[in-house]
Design a protein around this motif. Structure first.
Motif, PDB file in Angstrom:
ATOM      1  N   ILE A   1     -12.276   4.594  -9.447  1.00  0.00           N
ATOM      2  CA  ILE A   1     -12.880   4.355  -8.018  1.00  0.00           C
ATOM      3  C   ILE A   1     -11.710   4.219  -7.108  1.00  0.00           C
ATOM      4  CG2 ILE A   1     -14.568   3.259  -6.515  1.00  0.00           C
ATOM      5  CD1 ILE A   1     -15.583   4.522  -9.079  1.00  0.00           C
TER       6      ILE A   1
ATOM      7  N   GLY B   1     -11.041   3.349  -3.004  1.00  0.00           N
ATOM      8  CA  GLY B   1     -11.544   3.028  -1.924  1.00  0.00           C
ATOM      9  C   GLY B   1     -11.008   3.701  -0.850  1.00  0.00           C
ATOM     10  N   GLY B   2     -10.332   2.906   0.318  1.00  0.00           N
ATOM     11  CA  GLY B   2      -9.356   3.670   1.308  1.00  0.00           C
ATOM     12  C   GLY B   2      -8.014   3.877   0.539  1.00  0.00           C
ATOM     13  N   GLY B   3      -7.499   3.432  -0.500  1.00  0.00           N
ATOM     14  CA  GLY B   3      -6.372   4.037  -1.080  1.00  0.00           C
ATOM     15  C   GLY B   3      -5.272   2.953  -0.444  1.00  0.00           C
ATOM     16  N   THR B   4      -5.742   1.933   0.349  1.00  0.00           N
ATOM     17  CA  THR B   4      -4.557   1.245   1.053  1.00  0.00           C
ATOM     18  C   THR B   4      -4.008   0.040   0.372  1.00  0.00           C
ATOM     19  OG1 THR B   4      -6.097  -0.436   1.686  1.00  0.00           O
ATOM     20  CG2 THR B   4      -5.988   1.445   3.236  1.00  0.00           C
ATOM     21  N   ASN B   5      -4.463  -0.007  -0.956  1.00  0.00           N
ATOM     22  CA  ASN B   5      -3.711  -1.028  -1.923  1.00  0.00           C
ATOM     23  C   ASN B   5      -3.390  -0.185  -3.167  1.00  0.00           C
ATOM     24  OD1 ASN B   5      -2.967  -3.795  -1.938  1.00  0.00           O
ATOM     25  ND2 ASN B   5      -4.199  -3.954  -3.793  1.00  0.00           N
TER      26      ASN B   5
ATOM     27  N   PRO C   1      -6.936  -2.956   6.497  1.00  0.00           N
ATOM     28  CA  PRO C   1      -7.370  -1.808   6.427  1.00  0.00           C
ATOM     29  C   PRO C   1      -8.274  -1.449   5.039  1.00  0.00           C
ATOM     30  CG  PRO C   1      -5.099  -1.407   6.125  1.00  0.00           C
ATOM     31  CD  PRO C   1      -5.393  -2.866   6.070  1.00  0.00           C
TER      32      PRO C   1
ATOM     33  N   THR D   1     -11.908  -0.069   2.646  1.00  0.00           N
ATOM     34  CA  THR D   1     -13.096  -0.289   2.595  1.00  0.00           C
ATOM     35  C   THR D   1     -13.700  -1.504   1.989  1.00  0.00           C
ATOM     36  OG1 THR D   1     -13.322   0.699   0.141  1.00  0.00           O
ATOM     37  CG2 THR D   1     -13.295   2.377   1.948  1.00  0.00           C
TER      38      THR D   1
ATOM     39  N   ALA E   1     -12.024  -4.164  -0.652  1.00  0.00           N
ATOM     40  CA  ALA E   1     -11.809  -5.498  -0.403  1.00  0.00           C
ATOM     41  C   ALA E   1     -12.469  -6.673  -1.104  1.00  0.00           C
ATOM     42  CB  ALA E   1     -12.471  -5.665   1.168  1.00  0.00           C
TER      43      ALA E   1
ATOM     44  N   MET F   1     -13.079  -6.105  -4.354  1.00  0.00           N
ATOM     45  CA  MET F   1     -12.436  -6.059  -5.618  1.00  0.00           C
ATOM     46  C   MET F   1     -10.999  -6.821  -5.446  1.00  0.00           C
ATOM     47  SD  MET F   1     -14.018  -5.270  -7.910  1.00  0.00           S
ATOM     48  CE  MET F   1     -12.919  -5.058  -9.301  1.00  0.00           C
TER      49      MET F   1
ATOM     50  N   ALA G   1      -9.641  -9.494  -0.370  1.00  0.00           N
ATOM     51  CA  ALA G   1      -8.803  -9.141   0.563  1.00  0.00           C
ATOM     52  C   ALA G   1      -8.599 -10.466   1.507  1.00  0.00           C
ATOM     53  CB  ALA G   1      -8.883  -8.000   1.180  1.00  0.00           C
ATOM     54  N   GLY G   2      -7.563 -10.794   2.003  1.00  0.00           N
ATOM     55  CA  GLY G   2      -7.788 -11.800   2.958  1.00  0.00           C
ATOM     56  C   GLY G   2      -6.310 -11.937   3.707  1.00  0.00           C
TER      57      GLY G   2
ATOM     58  N   ARG H   1      -6.109 -12.575  -4.381  1.00  0.00           N
ATOM     59  CA  ARG H   1      -6.190 -11.226  -4.311  1.00  0.00           C
ATOM     60  C   ARG H   1      -6.745 -10.439  -5.606  1.00  0.00           C
ATOM     61  NH1 ARG H   1      -6.210 -12.748  -0.385  1.00  0.00           N
ATOM     62  NH2 ARG H   1      -4.503 -12.798   1.426  1.00  0.00           N
TER      63      ARG H   1
ATOM     64  N   GLN I   1     -14.857   1.569 -15.485  1.00  0.00           N
ATOM     65  CA  GLN I   1     -14.940   0.649 -14.426  1.00  0.00           C
ATOM     66  C   GLN I   1     -16.308   0.283 -13.860  1.00  0.00           C
ATOM     67  OE1 GLN I   1     -12.056   2.276 -11.283  1.00  0.00           O
ATOM     68  NE2 GLN I   1     -12.121   0.492 -10.244  1.00  0.00           N
TER      69      GLN I   1
ATOM     70  N   ILE J   1     -18.735  -1.173  -7.518  1.00  0.00           N
ATOM     71  CA  ILE J   1     -19.412  -1.899  -6.213  1.00  0.00           C
ATOM     72  C   ILE J   1     -20.041  -1.020  -5.506  1.00  0.00           C
ATOM     73  CG2 ILE J   1     -18.958  -3.808  -4.324  1.00  0.00           C
ATOM     74  CD1 ILE J   1     -17.699  -4.895  -6.555  1.00  0.00           C
TER      75      ILE J   1
ATOM     76  N   ARG K   1      -0.911  -9.426  14.515  1.00  0.00           N
ATOM     77  CA  ARG K   1      -0.692  -8.549  13.209  1.00  0.00           C
ATOM     78  C   ARG K   1       0.083  -7.415  13.522  1.00  0.00           C
ATOM     79  NH1 ARG K   1      -3.854  -8.877   8.452  1.00  0.00           N
ATOM     80  NH2 ARG K   1      -3.368  -6.523   8.030  1.00  0.00           N
TER      81      ARG K   1
HETATM   82  C1  LIG Z   1      -0.906  -1.805   6.794  1.00  0.00           C
HETATM   83  C2  LIG Z   1      -1.624  -2.874   5.639  1.00  0.00           C
HETATM   84  C3  LIG Z   1      -1.947  -3.959   5.936  1.00  0.00           C
HETATM   85  C4  LIG Z   1      -2.440  -4.626   5.041  1.00  0.00           C
HETATM   86  N1  LIG Z   1      -2.729  -6.082   5.157  1.00  0.00           N
HETATM   87  C5  LIG Z   1      -3.512  -6.591   4.141  1.00  0.00           C
HETATM   88  C6  LIG Z   1      -4.052  -8.249   4.453  1.00  0.00           C
HETATM   89  O1  LIG Z   1      -3.638  -8.586   5.426  1.00  0.00           O
HETATM   90  N2  LIG Z   1      -4.518  -8.704   3.350  1.00  0.00           N
HETATM   91  C7  LIG Z   1      -4.956  -8.045   2.332  1.00  0.00           C
HETATM   92  O2  LIG Z   1      -5.583  -9.012   1.420  1.00  0.00           O
HETATM   93  N3  LIG Z   1      -4.624  -6.759   1.847  1.00  0.00           N
HETATM   94  C8  LIG Z   1      -3.970  -6.205   3.002  1.00  0.00           C
HETATM   95  N4  LIG Z   1      -3.725  -4.740   2.919  1.00  0.00           N
HETATM   96  C9  LIG Z   1      -4.044  -4.264   1.566  1.00  0.00           C
HETATM   97  C10 LIG Z   1      -5.521  -3.382   1.479  1.00  0.00           C
HETATM   98  O3  LIG Z   1      -5.763  -3.020   2.591  1.00  0.00           O
HETATM   99  C11 LIG Z   1      -6.607  -4.324   1.062  1.00  0.00           C
HETATM  100  O4  LIG Z   1      -5.926  -4.757  -0.405  1.00  0.00           O
HETATM  101  C12 LIG Z   1      -7.896  -3.585   0.965  1.00  0.00           C
HETATM  102  O5  LIG Z   1      -8.745  -4.631   0.978  1.00  0.00           O
HETATM  103  C13 LIG Z   1      -7.819  -2.632  -0.054  1.00  0.00           C
HETATM  104  O6  LIG Z   1      -9.097  -1.737   0.129  1.00  0.00           O
HETATM  105  P1  LIG Z   1      -9.126  -0.168  -0.277  1.00  0.00           P
HETATM  106  O7  LIG Z   1     -10.575   0.262   0.088  1.00  0.00           O
HETATM  107  O8  LIG Z   1      -8.168   0.564   0.473  1.00  0.00           O
HETATM  108  O9  LIG Z   1      -8.986  -0.342  -1.747  1.00  0.00           O
HETATM  109  P2  LIG Z   1      -8.098   0.691  -2.747  1.00  0.00           P
HETATM  110  O10 LIG Z   1      -6.783   0.452  -2.417  1.00  0.00           O
HETATM  111  O11 LIG Z   1      -8.732   2.232  -2.608  1.00  0.00           O
HETATM  112  O12 LIG Z   1      -8.603   0.317  -4.200  1.00  0.00           O
HETATM  113  C14 LIG Z   1      -7.920  -1.260  -4.582  1.00  0.00           C
HETATM  114  C15 LIG Z   1      -8.655  -1.616  -5.739  1.00  0.00           C
HETATM  115  O13 LIG Z   1     -10.110  -1.556  -5.646  1.00  0.00           O
HETATM  116  C16 LIG Z   1     -10.875  -0.795  -6.572  1.00  0.00           C
HETATM  117  N5  LIG Z   1     -12.051  -0.302  -5.800  1.00  0.00           N
HETATM  118  C17 LIG Z   1     -12.000   0.149  -4.546  1.00  0.00           C
HETATM  119  N6  LIG Z   1     -13.356   0.230  -4.329  1.00  0.00           N
HETATM  120  C18 LIG Z   1     -14.128   0.116  -5.151  1.00  0.00           C
HETATM  121  C19 LIG Z   1     -15.641  -0.004  -5.383  1.00  0.00           C
HETATM  122  N7  LIG Z   1     -16.222   0.416  -4.576  1.00  0.00           N
HETATM  123  N8  LIG Z   1     -16.075  -0.539  -6.836  1.00  0.00           N
HETATM  124  C20 LIG Z   1     -15.164  -0.996  -7.847  1.00  0.00           C
HETATM  125  N9  LIG Z   1     -13.697  -0.770  -7.438  1.00  0.00           N
HETATM  126  C21 LIG Z   1     -13.211  -0.598  -6.474  1.00  0.00           C
HETATM  127  C22 LIG Z   1      -9.856   0.287  -6.892  1.00  0.00           C
HETATM  128  O14 LIG Z   1     -10.062   0.829  -8.091  1.00  0.00           O
HETATM  129  C23 LIG Z   1      -8.601  -0.613  -6.830  1.00  0.00           C
HETATM  130  O15 LIG Z   1      -8.502  -1.140  -8.214  1.00  0.00           O
HETATM  131  C24 LIG Z   1      -2.985  -4.147   3.754  1.00  0.00           C
HETATM  132  C25 LIG Z   1      -2.943  -2.554   3.523  1.00  0.00           C
HETATM  133  C26 LIG Z   1      -2.071  -1.948   4.728  1.00  0.00           C
HETATM  134  C27 LIG Z   1      -1.865  -0.543   4.427  1.00  0.00           C
END
Ligand SMILES: Cc1cc2nc3c(=O)[nH]c(=O)nc-3n(C[C@H](O)[C@H](O)[C@H](O)COP(=O)(O)OP(=O)(O)OC[C@H]3O[C@@H](n4cnc5c(N)ncnc54)[C@H](O)[C@@H]3O)c2cc1C
Length: 343
Positions: free
Chosen positions: A65, A67-71, A135, A137, A141, A143, A146-147, A182, A203, A206, A232
């Motif tokens: 899965i 999400g936004g691919g940001t982690n 950033p 989804t 966040a 999973m 995030a914080g 986290r 997996q 959510i 920020r």
């Molecule tokens: C510029 C920048 C700043 C950031 N600042 C912060 C910050 O201040 N605090 C912080 O905590 N993080 C921060 N991050 C990291 C990131 O944004 C967070 O961890 C965010 O919550 C990840 O969300 P995502 O949708 O991109 O998840 P993804 O990166 O796509 O996935 C993360 C994990 O969640 C799982 N996942 C995603 N969606 C689902 C779903 N629907 N069901 C089950 N599993 C799922 C994926 O399989 C993966 O294991 C930052 C990133 C960037 C690029």
């Protein structure tokens, strides 16, 4: 794992243009690296998602899965199996109830966290300020728990609806959600829904999260939001792809009172209280360090940036250099916050 022609035909039969083959994951991650996913799907309905998950179990296909691919750091050879993105259909945010003076907001997993923050501000609901500027989804966040220094998902999340690899669905209430720094462990909640689910069978997905927010003054919320977002922006690199903080801040509680380190520049350190991963990387002299196209950000040392067409291998080599250097100097083993997937 290769996807056989029958499985491909099956996916195209109900997903049409929402399935792609050999799709570069660099297009779907904020680090802009990552090789191809064998299959990449963006289901538009709940039924399609359920069909994919059930079909994967029946046909023995792996899925991940996204999400936004940001982690996420996807390795250069990509993802074997199916990468499933929920952003296309799972993006509604609605007020679904009340508890005393508090308000319950349900946000679907593919909604951006930024939209949830905006929804809360516009409706005069407090509690989401910790998430401003993060950033990605809602699903990601949740999973990642995030914080920021102001709080994390565990402070506002009341329950989640999930889809299990077996095709079963259910609601996990807060008391069964095991949050850590986290990290969210939903295994206990999954067992509560469906008995013992072996970890290697896919997996859990959510589907949405319920957030408990409190009424507040919209004007005040808006002013606070602007301030937090401004701060920020000043602290983080904005000019190159990255995945936020690469390493978790270390747990310093286990470090002895006798701890002391003399750095190369003669600086003597005897206390580490409150020291972040970024500060350790900085003290280790790694700010600006580069391997291939990957660089330790000069603005925030816990950010690895894709300065110039980095490969996932460049980023991983730099991360390993950071980990080894910090371990050697401080005897502290940094753990990655970014999830590393693929081959
Ligand atoms: C510029 C920048 C700043 C950031 N600042 C912060 C910050 O201040 N605090 C912080 O905590 N993080 C921060 N991050 C990291 C990131 O944004 C967070 O961890 C965010 O919550 C990840 O969300 P995502 O949708 O991109 O998840 P993804 O990166 O796509 O996935 C993360 C994990 O969640 C799982 N996942 C995603 N969606 C689902 C779903 N629907 N069901 C089950 N599993 C799922 C994926 O399989 C993966 O294991 C930052 C990133 C960037 C690029």
């Amino acid at each position: 794992m290769t996807i056989d022609p029958d499985a491909k035909k099956w996916l195209v039969s109900f997903l049409g243009a929402n399935v792609k083959f050999d799709e570069p994951m660099s297009r779907h991650t904020s680090l802009r690296v990552g090789g191809p996913a064998d299959v990449y799907v963006t289901p538009e309905t709940r039924e399609d998602l359920f069909r994919i998950i059930r079909g994967c179990r029946e046909k023995g296909l792996r899925y991940a899965i996204i999400g936004g691919g940001t982690n996420l750091l996807v390795k250069d050879n990509g993802i074997r199996g199916i990468a499933i993105l929920l952003k296309k259909c799972f993006n509604q945010i609605v007020q679904t109830g009340a508890r005393g003076d508090d308000v319950i907001v349900t946000a679907m997993a593919g909604s951006s966290l930024a939209r949830v923050c905006r929804f809360a501000t516009e409706h005069g609901l407090g509690g989401m300020d910790f998430a401003l500027g993060i950033p990605g989804t809602v699903g990601g966040a949740i999973m990642m728990n995030a914080g920021t220094a102001y709080g994390s998902m565990q402070n506002v999340l009341d329950s989640v609806n999930i889809l299990l690899p077996t095709g079963q669905t259910g609601k996990i209430e807060k008391q069964y959600l095991k949050f850590d720094y986290r990290k969210l462990d939903i295994a206990q909640g999954c067992r509560y829904i469906a008995g013992n689910i072996p970890d290697d069978r896919g997996q859990p997905v959510i589907l949405d999260g319920q957030f408990c927010l409190h009424p507040s003054d919209p004007g005040k919320l808006k002013r606070e939001a602007e301030e937090i977002l401004q701060t920020r922006k000043g602290n983080q690199p904005t000019n190159a792809p990255n995945a936020g903080c690469f390493f978790k801040n270390p747990d310093l509680s286990a470090i002895s009172d006798q701890w002391s380190v003399t750095l190369e520049n003669g600086q003597h350190l005897t206390r580490l209280t409150g020291v972040s991963a970024g500060r350790l990387i900085d003290l280790a002299g790694l700010r600006g360090k580069r391997i291939g196209g990957a660089e330790v950000s000069a603005k925030h040392a816990n950010f690895i940036i894709n300065r110039d067409n980095a490969s996932a291998a460049d980023i991983l080599s730099l991360a390993e250099l950071i980990r080894e250097t910090v371990l050697k100097i401080f005897n502290i083993n940094l753990e990655t916050e970014v999830k590393i997937i693929g081959e």
